[in-house]
Design a protein around this motif. Structure first.
Motif, PDB file in Angstrom:
ATOM      1  N   GLU A   1       8.148  -7.079  -9.326  1.00 53.97           N
ATOM      2  CA  GLU A   1       6.866  -6.168  -9.679  1.00 53.97           C
ATOM      3  C   GLU A   1       6.109  -5.460  -8.314  1.00 53.97           C
ATOM      4  O   GLU A   1       5.420  -6.593  -7.878  1.00 53.97           O
ATOM      5  N   ILE A   2       6.344  -4.450  -8.124  1.00 55.27           N
ATOM      6  CA  ILE A   2       5.861  -3.865  -7.078  1.00 55.27           C
ATOM      7  C   ILE A   2       4.464  -3.493  -7.265  1.00 55.27           C
ATOM      8  O   ILE A   2       4.284  -2.255  -8.103  1.00 55.27           O
ATOM      9  N   VAL A   3       3.266  -4.201  -6.909  1.00 54.95           N
ATOM     10  CA  VAL A   3       1.874  -3.629  -7.107  1.00 54.95           C
ATOM     11  C   VAL A   3       1.415  -2.831  -5.897  1.00 54.95           C
ATOM     12  O   VAL A   3       1.364  -3.544  -5.015  1.00 54.95           O
ATOM     13  N   GLU A   4       1.169  -1.476  -6.350  1.00 48.92           N
ATOM     14  CA  GLU A   4       0.606  -0.546  -5.070  1.00 48.92           C
ATOM     15  C   GLU A   4      -0.624  -0.242  -4.998  1.00 48.92           C
ATOM     16  O   GLU A   4      -1.452  -0.131  -6.077  1.00 48.92           O
ATOM     17  N   PHE A   5      -1.336  -0.375  -3.993  1.00 48.60           N
ATOM     18  CA  PHE A   5      -2.844  -0.255  -3.854  1.00 48.60           C
ATOM     19  C   PHE A   5      -3.074   0.925  -3.370  1.00 48.60           C
ATOM     20  O   PHE A   5      -2.296   1.398  -2.609  1.00 48.60           O
ATOM     21  N   GLU A   6      -4.349   1.587  -3.392  1.00 52.11           N
ATOM     22  CA  GLU A   6      -4.496   2.839  -2.855  1.00 52.11           C
ATOM     23  C   GLU A   6      -4.624   2.813  -1.515  1.00 52.11           C
ATOM     24  O   GLU A   6      -4.302   3.889  -0.721  1.00 52.11           O
ATOM     25  N   ASN A   7      -5.339   1.994  -0.953  1.00 51.06           N
ATOM     26  CA  ASN A   7      -5.516   1.465   0.633  1.00 51.06           C
ATOM     27  C   ASN A   7      -5.558   0.245   1.045  1.00 51.06           C
ATOM     28  O   ASN A   7      -5.440  -0.781  -0.042  1.00 51.06           O
ATOM     29  N   ASN A   8      -5.719  -0.025   2.407  1.00 48.57           N
ATOM     30  CA  ASN A   8      -5.785  -1.439   2.950  1.00 48.57           C
ATOM     31  C   ASN A   8      -6.697  -1.976   2.203  1.00 48.57           C
ATOM     32  O   ASN A   8      -6.566  -3.406   1.823  1.00 48.57           O
TER      33      ASN A   8
ATOM     34  N   VAL B   1       0.802  -1.124   0.002  1.00 44.41           N
ATOM     35  CA  VAL B   1      -0.052  -0.025   0.011  1.00 44.41           C
ATOM     36  C   VAL B   1       1.064   1.175   0.095  1.00 44.41           C
ATOM     37  O   VAL B   1       1.917   1.212   0.515  1.00 44.41           O
ATOM     38  N   GLN B   2       0.454   2.216  -0.735  1.00 41.95           N
ATOM     39  CA  GLN B   2       1.264   3.537  -0.606  1.00 41.95           C
ATOM     40  C   GLN B   2       2.385   3.493  -1.580  1.00 41.95           C
ATOM     41  O   GLN B   2       2.720   2.671  -2.249  1.00 41.95           O
ATOM     42  N   ASN B   3       3.029   4.585  -1.529  1.00 46.56           N
ATOM     43  CA  ASN B   3       4.067   4.971  -2.558  1.00 46.56           C
ATOM     44  C   ASN B   3       5.372   4.098  -1.843  1.00 46.56           C
ATOM     45  O   ASN B   3       5.939   4.552  -1.060  1.00 46.56           O
ATOM     46  N   TYR B   4       5.759   2.680  -2.243  1.00 46.10           N
ATOM     47  CA  TYR B   4       6.567   1.945  -1.621  1.00 46.10           C
ATOM     48  C   TYR B   4       8.156   2.492  -1.757  1.00 46.10           C
ATOM     49  O   TYR B   4       8.676   2.590  -0.627  1.00 46.10           O
ATOM     50  N   SER B   5       8.301   3.133  -2.823  1.00 49.86           N
ATOM     51  CA  SER B   5       9.809   3.645  -2.748  1.00 49.86           C
ATOM     52  C   SER B   5      10.088   4.933  -1.979  1.00 49.86           C
ATOM     53  O   SER B   5      11.041   5.059  -1.808  1.00 49.86           O
ATOM     54  N   SER B   6       9.105   5.593  -1.710  1.00 52.99           N
ATOM     55  CA  SER B   6       9.171   6.938  -1.106  1.00 52.99           C
ATOM     56  C   SER B   6       9.467   6.497   0.522  1.00 52.99           C
ATOM     57  O   SER B   6       9.575   7.535   1.224  1.00 52.99           O
ATOM     58  N   LEU B   7       9.358   5.320   1.037  1.00 48.21           N
ATOM     59  CA  LEU B   7       9.354   5.058   2.352  1.00 48.21           C
ATOM     60  C   LEU B   7      10.725   4.435   2.441  1.00 48.21           C
ATOM     61  O   LEU B   7      11.194   3.903   3.461  1.00 48.21           O
TER      62      LEU B   7
ATOM     63  N   ILE C   1      13.380  -4.833  -1.285  1.00 49.31           N
ATOM     64  CA  ILE C   1      12.903  -4.966  -2.515  1.00 49.31           C
ATOM     65  C   ILE C   1      13.279  -3.689  -3.593  1.00 49.31           C
ATOM     66  O   ILE C   1      13.708  -4.043  -4.696  1.00 49.31           O
ATOM     67  N   TYR C   2      13.527  -2.669  -3.208  1.00 49.00           N
ATOM     68  CA  TYR C   2      13.709  -1.530  -3.876  1.00 49.00           C
ATOM     69  C   TYR C   2      15.013  -1.355  -4.293  1.00 49.00           C
ATOM     70  O   TYR C   2      15.441  -1.103  -5.527  1.00 49.00           O
ATOM     71  N   GLU C   3      15.831  -1.994  -3.120  1.00 48.55           N
ATOM     72  CA  GLU C   3      17.335  -1.921  -3.490  1.00 48.55           C
ATOM     73  C   GLU C   3      17.659  -3.231  -4.625  1.00 48.55           C
ATOM     74  O   GLU C   3      18.541  -2.926  -5.044  1.00 48.55           O
TER      75      GLU C   3
END
Lengths: 283, 473
Positions: B65-72, B39-45, B50-52
């Motif tokens: 493949e990071i699949v991001e969702f708007e909310n929980n 959830v949320q912008n994974y890379s911004s945290l 996984i990002y590395e």
């Protein structure tokens, strides 16, 4: 003949969308549910899920509570609503507002209903405040052996009015000549009710019973709103069991429990259907 | 005739529109990359490992493949539906599970996770994972019923930092960890004392956390057993009840209190017993230790409250689970190897940072790595630094380093030895399988009890009833 066949075909085409809808949203999912109840993950296990269910204390508790509720609440509701309907029928004229007011509990939103019942029956609610002021200990209405009583009370309060309306309609259809003949023959009120009223409203009784069966399973909404996923043991119903297994992603277990619940309902309704049909046939 | 044509036309239209509605408008291209849901912008945290991993991947196909969702809610709907249909993300971690409001032990029960021993056993590469390079006891926490369902990556030691002087004054016990009785006695003692607090930062939910810890310590979710029916349990709950009632009347945590502490004010060290939040990293631990030493006190590490006071424990804070439906073994192995590698874990825990930044731990959530080389590097780096002699989150420059070097000091050898001993003596590592139980099963009950909406007898009967139903469902 051809014309008849064509008219059947056209009729079928018209009901086809509804039939498809029922098939897609009811029949097919039910079949899938039965199939899923025989799998754990991707492995076929046959009836092992059902055997495990009947070994599970929680499932047996849920089954017991559902059975107790159904056996007590439905006959009680039918009896109370029938008696009320008889009472109301004895008046020659009743205002339409009075008749309509019986339907108010049915249309009250659940959230409002829960608020009201909590204000009255909670540990720190109105009734306990009165009991405390009189020197008695507070009674835990929602978290003790009283819980089932409270749920039955909520169920009766909510659906009694609707059943009264149905019974009143059924009573109105009974020809008054039957009552007049009975009175002339010297029948008492009790005999009139037993020998004339009850047999004559059998179709209405059956319909009321059917509706109450449906409503008895909807009472889960009130239980869930009051107590959440895990209520007191006395009011842990089959629907709670199924609901919680859904949240825990245990689809094989919830499918098995759902099939058992549906079989339970089918058996009850089938028995009632046969009884009603036999009665009609003998008449 | 016209009527017939019209009927046929309407029927055909209804049929077609019914089927049209069933067509899936999202094009499902076959994704060969391993997937991860968040959830949320994974890379911004700060991204996490996984990002590395994606940054250092040369082939696009190997990236996760990071699949991001708007909310929980959106994450939960997608994840639960896919798990039911035999699909779902390949990589799952405890954050995904918590965001989706699911229970780890129930997921294990229904076979949602792969036995990683099979996956690792199928590796034919030369750089196969050798578990002797990692913290064995930490890795053992991923073993459940003889199968390896998860690989722990980082852990948080359950340690409390105080001083010998405060210990002798307030606690005086000779076991590595504190018992619940000890902590409750302490709470009792200081609740009447307006001059002293439990922690350097007052956590108004501490009692609630302690109560939950006690309940969890008396419950084994994986083996479905509990000690709730014992007299000791009832007695302890009564003690909690007394303190909670007192808490409601007490001034602590009140904004009107003169002793209300916030982060912008300097804290008088004599006004609290335990340092708050020292277990995030060895840097934070040493920073607090130097602070004690500068005041002429002897720092002392204790284990957090537990039923078994003879051992020190740690919680696994980050781990990897693999979906049992996943077939991308090769790519999964690559990702897991990277996650366990020294390079990755060094980055994540800040084992190679050149200067200490008090905000580092808050930014990355840095913890202790399971990779032994990374752990040794981290500790050596932490041992070699000089630390601020004050609690200087807001002192000096924005990075927290004071301008005057005289305000910094090295950690004494005795303290370094104490920290190393404590970390090496941790014998129990646990996955956080209690999150779902604490929030979704008994969360409302705890909240009602802490807010004095229900009495203690109703709380206990509710707790026993809900737990029994949850365990046996």
């Amino acid at each position: 003949m051809i014309r008849k066949r064509k008219s059947y075909l056209i009729a079928f085409l018209f009901i086809l969308p509804s039939l498809l809808g029922i098939a897609v949203f009811y029949i097919v999912p039910y079949i899938i549910c039965i199939i899923k109840s025989m799998y754990i993950g991707n492995s076929f296990v046959g009836l092992a899920n059902y055997a495990e269910l009947f070994r599970s204390n929680t499932f047996l508790l849920a089954l017991k509570n559902t059975g107790i509720f159904t056996l007590i609440a439905i006959p009680l509701l039918m009896l109370i609503s029938f008696v009320l309907a008889l009472f109301l029928n004895s008046f020659k004229k009743i205002s339409s507002f009075f008749r309509s007011s019986f339907l108010i509990p049915v249309v009250v939103p659940i959230a409002s209903l829960i608020c009201v019942w909590q204000v009255i029956f909670d540990d720190y609610g109105a009734i306990n405040a009165v009991l405390n002021s009189l020197g008695f200990d507070a009674v835990s209405f929602f978290n003790s052996g009283f819980s089932m009583v409270m749920i039955i009370l909520i169920y009766i309060w909510k659906y009694c009015g609707f059943c009264v309306i149905l019974f009143t309609a059924g009573l109105a259809n009974i020809p008054t000549s039957l009552y007049e003949s009975a009175k002339l023959d010297g029948a008492s009120s009790f005999q009139i009710v037993r020998k004339i009223t009850i047999p004559m409203i059998t179709p209405t009784t059956f319909f009321v019973f059917l509706m109450e069966i449906i409503y008895s399973f909807k009472i889960f909404r009130e239980v869930f709103a009051l107590f959440g996923d895990y209520p007191n043991e006395n009011i842990y119903f089959l629907q709670n069991f199924i609901n919680n297994n859904y949240y825990n992603l245990n689809y094989s277990r919830l499918s098995s429990a759902s099939v058992i619940l549906s079989v339970f309902i089918i058996i009850v309704l089938l028995v009632f259907f046969l009884f009603e049909r036999k009665r009609n046939f003998s008449e | 005739m016209i009527k017939k044509i019209l009927c046929i036309f309407i029927s055909a239209f209804l049929l077609l529109s019914g089927f049209w509605g069933c067509v899936n408008s999202d094009s499902n291209e076959k994704i060969d990359n391993i997937t991860y849901y968040t959830v949320q912008n994974y890379s911004s945290l700060g991204g996490g490992w996984i990002y590395e991993y994606n940054k250092q991947c040369e082939n696009e196909e190997d990236k996760i493949e990071i699949v991001e969702f708007e909310n929980n809610e959106a994450l939960k709907n997608k994840l639960t539906t896919e798990l039911m249909t035999g699909d779902g993300p390949d990589l799952i971690d405890e954050k995904t599970i918590q965001n989706a409001d699911l229970s780890i032990e129930k997921l294990i029960e229904m076979g949602a996770f792969m036995d990683l021993n099979e996956l690792i056993g199928s590796d034919t590469d030369e750089d196969k994972i050798d578990f002797s390079d990692y913290n064995q006891k930490a890795l053992e926490s991923g073993f459940i019923n003889g199968k390896r369902f998860c690989i722990p990556l980082y852990y948080t030691p359950n340690l409390l930092l105080t001083t010998q002087q405060k210990y002798s004054k307030y606690i005086n016990r000779n076991t590595p960890a504190l018992s619940y009785n000890d902590m409750l006695n302490l709470c009792d003692e200081i609740s009447n004392n307006q001059e002293i607090w439990l922690f350097s930062f007052w956590d108004t939910y501490y009692l609630q956390g302690l109560l939950l810890d006690y309940i969890d310590d008396n419950l084994d979710l994986l083996n479905k057993t509990s000690n709730f029916d014992t007299s000791e349990f009832d007695e302890m709950i009564s003690r909690f009840d007394k303190l909670i009632m007192q808490e409601g009347k007490d001034k602590k945590g009140s904004e009107e209190s003169e002793q209300y502490i916030n982060l912008t004010e300097e804290v008088d060290p004599s006004s609290y017993i335990f340092e708050y939040g020292i277990s995030f990293s060895p840097y934070d631990m040493y920073s607090s230790i130097v602070f004690s030493e500068q005041r002429g006190e002897t720092p002392l590490l204790l284990g957090c409250v537990t039923n078994d006071t003879s051992i020190l424990s740690a919680n696994i804070s980050k781990s990897i689970f693999v979906n049992s439906n996943s077939k991308k073994n090769e790519k999964l192995l690559k990702a897991i190897k990277y996650a366990l590698s020294e390079e990755c874990q060094n980055n994540q825990v800040g084992a190679e940072i050149e200067k200490y930044n008090p905000m580092f731990a808050a930014y990355t959530g840095s913890l202790f790595p399971v990779n032994l080389n990374s752990f040794n590097k981290l500790m050596n780096n932490a041992d070699s630094f000089k630390y601020n002699s004050k609690d200087s989150y807001y002192v000096g420059d924005d990075d927290g380093i004071p301008d005057n070097d005289k305000e910094q000091a090295e950690v004494s050898e005795e303290s370094q030895k104490m920290v190393h001993n404590a970390l090496s003596n941790i014998s129990k590592y646990e996955l956080d399988t209690y999150w779902y139980y604490n929030t979704s099963v008994i969360g409302d009950l705890i909240e009602s009890y802490m807010n004095s909406e229900i009495r203690v007898d109703k709380f206990v009967s509710g707790l026993k009833s809900k737990t029994k139903l949850y365990l046996e469902e």
